[in-house]
Scaffold this motif. Structure first.
Motif, mmCIF file in Angstrom:
data_model
loop_
_atom_site.group_PDB
_atom_site.id
_atom_site.type_symbol
_atom_site.label_atom_id
_atom_site.label_comp_id
_atom_site.label_asym_id
_atom_site.label_seq_id
_atom_site.Cartn_x
_atom_site.Cartn_y
_atom_site.Cartn_z
ATOM 1 N N ALA A 1 -2.575 42.785 -14.266
ATOM 2 C CA ALA A 1 -2.948 42.292 -12.943
ATOM 3 C C ALA A 1 -2.488 40.861 -12.675
ATOM 4 O O ALA A 1 -2.441 40.420 -11.528
ATOM 5 N N LEU A 2 -2.150 40.128 -13.738
ATOM 6 C CA LEU A 2 -1.765 38.726 -13.573
ATOM 7 C C LEU A 2 -0.587 38.562 -12.611
ATOM 8 O O LEU A 2 -0.520 37.594 -11.851
ATOM 9 N N GLU B 1 0.137 40.238 -9.967
ATOM 10 C CA GLU B 1 -0.333 40.269 -8.572
ATOM 11 C C GLU B 1 -1.021 38.949 -8.238
ATOM 12 O O GLU B 1 -0.845 38.400 -7.149
ATOM 13 N N GLU B 2 -1.780 38.413 -9.189
ATOM 14 C CA GLU B 2 -2.475 37.142 -8.947
ATOM 15 C C GLU B 2 -1.491 36.001 -8.703
ATOM 16 O O GLU B 2 -1.698 35.163 -7.830
ATOM 17 N N HIS C 1 0.140 36.371 -5.350
ATOM 18 C CA HIS C 1 -0.864 36.007 -4.357
ATOM 19 C C HIS C 1 -0.992 34.486 -4.260
ATOM 20 O O HIS C 1 -0.974 33.905 -3.177
ATOM 21 N N ALA C 2 -1.096 33.851 -5.420
ATOM 22 C CA ALA C 2 -1.295 32.389 -5.430
ATOM 23 C C ALA C 2 -0.100 31.657 -4.824
ATOM 24 O O ALA C 2 -0.253 30.636 -4.158
ATOM 25 N N GLY D 1 -1.486 45.514 -3.687
ATOM 26 C CA GLY D 1 -1.694 44.215 -3.035
ATOM 27 C C GLY D 1 -0.714 44.006 -1.893
ATOM 28 O O GLY D 1 0.164 44.826 -1.637
ATOM 29 N N THR E 1 0.487 28.081 -13.701
ATOM 30 C CA THR E 1 -0.380 27.721 -12.600
ATOM 31 C C THR E 1 0.522 27.381 -11.419
ATOM 32 O O THR E 1 1.643 26.929 -11.607
ATOM 33 N N LYS F 1 -3.552 50.958 -6.711
ATOM 34 C CA LYS F 1 -4.085 50.357 -7.933
ATOM 35 C C LYS F 1 -4.627 51.442 -8.849
ATOM 36 O O LYS F 1 -5.783 51.861 -8.711
#
Ligand code: TPP
Length: 559
Positions: free
Chosen positions: A229-230, A232-233, A236-237, A253, A322, A418
């Motif tokens: 899932a990272l 997608e994160e 997104h970020a 997503g 990050t 998902k």
């Protein structure tokens, strides 16, 4: 046959086999694969000329033991040829047996060139020395062109017959010999693409502190197998387009790019990428591989498990990332999303369009309903099959893809959803798919997942792992549904570049490997329920009916 330019790989293969014949080798067992194509085609050609006998077996373990049997009886080493990756490892039991019983045997494993080892390239692993405690001689040959294979056959046959024995072996005692045979493209005379030479090593990010993904670079996020899932994160970020392989489990997503292959080939989109953030091990498209090889793209690989990825020789490996705060590049994101929306394929082709539905005109509505009926009765093809499986699978289910065509079709056409997806893409072997899924089913169902474990694979992958159907009577019964797209052989090889230049009968025999196995009888013999399904309607029905135990669904597909 068309006139074809030479390939060092096929020249080397042809002379190696001629030399083996000159040293008395008469039997070769081939297991199909792409990397070994030059060897396989040279062997089938020699067999047609009556210079040797060729035997084709789909499962390398079986191929290895078949060669062992030939050698046992004749006391002349038989050779077995296989492709790279887990294929080679399947020869180990035969090698061990040959070693312990003093039977001569030649293990010829095709391999990727050294520059593709250890950088996360598809189907590349550590093959030199793979059988080491059990072989009389093990040689890692040079890539044809860099060096020559001349003389290898003589050494190999002599060692297999007991001369030149390795220190661990008794002199005069026969045994197995391993020749690891790497080659670069073109793999066969006629066609092929050159893989660039990759040098250098990756600078490392400091473990512990996350790597800062700055703003201002035109970025895409790429999720390969086991990405999680990272991906997608991060998309997104950063508000970045997400290219998620179907096996990544991250194809969901708002940032998903549909039809990404075409966009990566596009100068305005793919051509302008400045940074790729990669998670997991992408292997399903040439386009992503080409992107990760580019040296005008900053590749940031977020390491999880698995092999380090470094296809361009300057990939930055980081433990975590990050995203810097700041303005998202809406223009970049918008361009990808627009292209993505335009590429969405409607698989229910014959379904009525919006106008048709809204129309009050009876005849039009009747036609629309007829068209819809037509669609559900339509014979199945690969796209409809993967679509039906994807639609029927939910978060409490598990979906396991075999390696080969269906997973690639699924990757190319399926939309975002998902669901937990699995695949053995570390080495992309066609072995062990059902066994792996059995393990997934047992584990997920023990943990209370209410759904089913569904496996979608080709017929050769199914037959390769047919032993996994056997379940001793007192074992826990998993809920598992194995869906076999049966096109009568390995149709993925129909797209080999060499398919247009080599004789059709050789290609069929050594690559497509046709079979007429009755899957129904296998299923019943092993205590599985069985259904043969030929229409979309019947498929939807079968996939949405709750599964109580072990179920095989066979879907005949056109070649
Ligand atoms: N052996 C192993 C263990 N792994 C491999 N990947 C190969 C050989 C080479 N290989 C790749 S795809 C394929 C083979 C033999 C054929 C697969 O056929 P099938 O499962 O029927 O799928 P299809 O090509 O028809 O989609």
């Amino acid at each position: 046959m068309t006139a074809s330019p030479a390939s060092p790989a096929s020249d080397a293969a042809a002379s190696l086999l001629a030399e083996l014949i000159a040293h008395g080798i008469r039997d070769i067992v081939i297991a199909p694969g792409s990397r070994s194509q030059a060897l396989a085609l040279a062997a089938t050609r020699l067999a047609r000329q009556g210079a040797m006998r060729v035997h084709v077996r789909i499962d390398e373990r079986v191929a290895g033991f078949t060669a062992l049997g030939l050698s046992r009886e004749t006391r002349v080493p038989a050779a077995v040829i296989c492709t790279s990756g887990t294929a080679a490892a399947n020869l180990l039991p035969a090698a061990m047996e040959a070693f312990h019983s003093g039977v001569p045997l030649l293990l010829l494993t095709a391999d990727r060139p050294p520059e593709l080892r250890g950088v996360g390239a598809n189907q590349a692993t550590i093959q030199p020395g793979l059988f080491d405690p059990f072989v009389r001689l093990s040689l890692d040959a040079p890539v044809p062109g860099d060096g020559s294979w001349d003389g290898l056959a003589e050494k190999a046959v002599a060692a297999a017959m007991g001369a030149d024995a390795a220190p661990s072996a008794l002199p005069g005692v026969a045994g197995p010999v391993h020749l690891n045979l790497p080659s670069r493209e073109p793999l066969s005379a006629g066609h092929g693409e050159e893989s660039p030479v990759i040098q250098g090593s990756a600078p490392k990010g400091e473990p512990g502190e996350p790597f800062l993904l700055t703003r201002g670079l035109r970025t895409v996020v790429i999720a390969g197998a086991d990405a999680g899932a990272l991906a997608e994160e991060i998309a997104h970020a950063g508000t970045w387009p997400l290219i998620a392989e179907i096996v990544s489990g991250a194809r969901y997503g708002r940032y998903i790019v549909h039809g990404y292959r075409e966009m990566l080939r596009d100068d305005i989109l793919g051509g302008r990428i400045q940074r790729a953030v990669v998670l997991g091990h992408p292997t399903l498209s040439r386009e992503v591989t080409a992107l990760l090889r580019r040296d005008d793209v900053q590749v940031v690989a977020v390491r999880s498990g698995g092999e380090e990825l470094n296809l361009n020789g300057r990939t930055v490996a980081v433990a975590s990332v990050t995203v810097a705060p700041g303005e998202a590049d809406r223009f970049w994101m918008g361009a990808w999303m627009e292209a993505s929306a335009a590429s969405v394929v409607d698989l229910s082709e014959a379904a009525p369009d919006q106008e048709g539905l809204a129309s009050t005109d009876f005849a039009e509505r009747r036609d629309a309903v007829r068209a819809e009926l037509e669609a559900v009765r339509r014979p199945l093809d690969r796209e409809l099959l993967v679509d039906a499986v994807w639609r029927a699978t939910w978060p409490h289910d598990r979906l396991m893809f075999g390696s080969s065509r269906l997973v690639r079709v699924a990757d190319a056409v399926l939309g975002g959803k998902k669901v937990p997806v699995h695949s053995n893409r570390g080495l992309a072997g066609i072995d062990g798919t059902i066994s792996t899924a059995m393990g997934i089913a047992l584990a997920s169902q023990a943990e209370g997942a209410a759904g089913v474990t569904r496996v979608l694979l080709g017929d050769l992958a199914f037959l390769h792992d047919v032993g996994a159907l056997l379940l001793p009577p007192d074992e826990q019964e998993p809920r598992i549904q194995v869906v076999v797209g049966n096109d009568g052989g390995g149709t993925i090889f129909d797209s080999l570049e060499v398919a247009s230049s080599a004789p059709r009968e050789d290609l069929d025999r050594a690559f497509y490997t046709p079979h007429t196995t009755r899957l129904e009888q296998l299923a019943l013999a092993y205590g599985w329920t069985y259904q043969r399904i030929t229409t979309r309607a019947a498929l939807d029905q079968a996939l949405t009916t709750p599964v109580g135990g072990r179920q095989l669904i066979e879907v005949p597909l056109p070649r």
